[in-house]
Scaffold this active site. Structure first.
Site, mmCIF file in Angstrom:
data_model
loop_
_atom_site.group_PDB
_atom_site.id
_atom_site.type_symbol
_atom_site.label_atom_id
_atom_site.label_comp_id
_atom_site.label_asym_id
_atom_site.label_seq_id
_atom_site.Cartn_x
_atom_site.Cartn_y
_atom_site.Cartn_z
ATOM 1 C CB THR A 1 39.480 40.339 42.950
ATOM 2 O OG1 THR A 1 39.132 39.295 42.414
ATOM 3 C CG2 THR A 1 40.781 40.393 42.108
ATOM 4 C CB CYS A 2 35.902 41.833 46.168
ATOM 5 S SG CYS A 2 37.057 42.159 47.655
ATOM 6 C CG ASP A 3 34.266 39.589 40.240
ATOM 7 O OD1 ASP A 3 33.174 38.811 40.580
ATOM 8 O OD2 ASP A 3 34.477 39.873 39.079
ATOM 9 C CB SER A 4 31.978 35.196 42.532
ATOM 10 O OG SER A 4 31.220 35.767 43.678
ATOM 11 C CG ASN B 1 39.397 44.204 44.708
ATOM 12 O OD1 ASN B 1 39.402 42.863 45.079
ATOM 13 N ND2 ASN B 1 38.562 44.901 44.696
#
Ligand SMILES: Cc1ncc(COP(=O)(O)O)c(C=O)c1O
Length: 382
Positions: free
Chosen positions: A333-336, A372
């Site tokens: 996903t785009c999350d850190s 996402n």
């Protein structure tokens, strides 16, 4: 007796035949995968059954609510611990009779009670007077377990913080139930999930035993059921956990109870954790600030969600050996926050390598999200 810790275990393998097996599964079914082995679940069930011979097993469906797993437990003749309408529906779809279930959620809406009764469940758990009173309209059809709280520092997940009454309240609630014409069959507890030792189980059994004997001198209908919950650990450190040794002190405490008491347990994690393996593929890599980043097609919003919700670091199997470099394994996903493992040293990995997550059957897919809009790992049985 110390059970396995949950610090991350990483193994490195170049076992070609094992890698070919994993690659063949990905070739056939795609990636990511959750690969389920009914044989492993059967082995776990039998070993717990042997370790606790006088205790009836009710699989805690919440650990992995999945039809194939339900069917294996059904085949083994086990019961089911349910805590929601959704879990009940899953059992209904598999044609499991409600008679084989216990409803263990201490807080229920009236509609849930009615649905569970229609389903055939007759055992319900409460931990306070308000909840007890909800069962008055159905008193001829229910047997109640009163959940007690035993807080434990040796459990990874404390399950006595949110639910359960203390010993004094248990006495009051039991006596009030008799006044209301409600049948309390006995007590239940959950000393927490992934217990490091059986000491809290023993303490809880002894405390319940004493209080049940005391109350049985007063009550018209005696208490005669004890549900010892779950908490039996999974072997996340792959160190060869011995369930017999873990259960021995529990058995010793149970041996002191009257022989005609009905004993049950609601295990989840111990049964299903080793029965599911995750296969993910490295879809991309980069070198950032001297650290090698590897991006998988599954992560903490998916099958590895237990790393967030269940505080568990799953053992990883890496398909290469050799010189190692500071590395991070991240999810898709785009999350850190979506990082599966960091502060680790790994050999140089390649796009397309398969990363294997072991002991991934409990509280993994159960807590996955759709962030996402990524697809779920495909669940396959072998
Ligand atoms: C009421 C209840 N029973 C059983 C279980 C299963 O516990 P474990 O997976 O530790 O065996 C849980 C876990 O959350 C639970 O809340």
């Amino acid at each position: 007796m110390i059970a396995p810790s949950t610090n991350r275990t990483i193994t490195y393998t170049t076992d070609a035949s094992q890698q070919q097996d994993y690659a063949a599964l990905v070739e056939k079914h795609g990636s990511p995968l959750l690969v389920y082995s009914a044989d492993i679940l059967k082995r776990q069930y039998q070993s717990l059954n042997n370790a606790l011979p006088d205790v009836d097993i009710y699989y805690a469906v919440k650990a992995h609510p999945n039809a194939a797993i339900i069917n294996t437990i059904d085949e083994l003749g086990g019961g089911f611990d349910i805590a929601s309408a959704g879990e009940m529906d899953l059992l209904l779809e598999q044609k499991i009779s409600g008679r084989r279930t216990i409803h263990t959620h201490p807080i229920k809406k009236d509609q849930e009670i009615r649905d569970a009764l229609r389903f055939g469940a007759t055992t319900f758990v409460v931990d306070n007077i308000d909840e007890l009173k909800k069962l008055i309209p159905y008193k001829s059809r229910v047997g109640i377990l009163l959940r007690l709280s035993f807080r434990s520092k040796n459990a990874k997940i404390d399950l006595s913080k949110k639910f359960g009454c203390d010993l004094l309240e248990a006495e009051e609630i039991t006596l009030e139930a008799e006044k209301l014409g409600l049948h309390i069959k006995g007590f239940s507890f959950h000393v927490g999930s992934q217990c490091e030792s059986p000491s809290k189980h023993v303490e809880a059994i002894e405390a319940c035993h004493q209080l049940m004997l005391k109350l049985n001198n007063i009550l018209k209908q005696p208490l005669s059921t004890l549900d010892i919950g779950g908490g039996f650990p999974a072997d996340y450190s792959l160190s060869g956990f011995d369930i017999d040794a873990f259960c021995q002190p529990i058995n010793d405490a149970l041996q002191k109870l009257p022989r005609d008491w009905h004993l049950l347990a609601e295990p989840g994690r111990y049964l299903v954790a080793p029965s599911v393996t995750s296969i993910t593929t490295i879809s991309g890599k980069s070198l950032r600030h001297g650290i090698r980043w590897y991006y998988l097609d599954d992560g903490v919003y998916g099958s590895y969600s237990g790393q967030i919700f269940d505080h568990t670091n799953y053992p990883l199997q890496i398909p290469r050996t050799g010189e190692t470099y500071p590395s991070i394994i991240a999810g898709p996903t785009c999350d850190s926050i979506d990082i599966v493992a960091e502060d680790i040293a790994l050999p140089e990995l390649q796009i397309g390598d398969l990363i294997i997550g072991l002991q991934m059957g409990a509280y993994t897919a159960a807590t996955k999200t759709r962030f996402n809009s990524l697809p779920d790992a495909k669940f396959i049985s072998i």
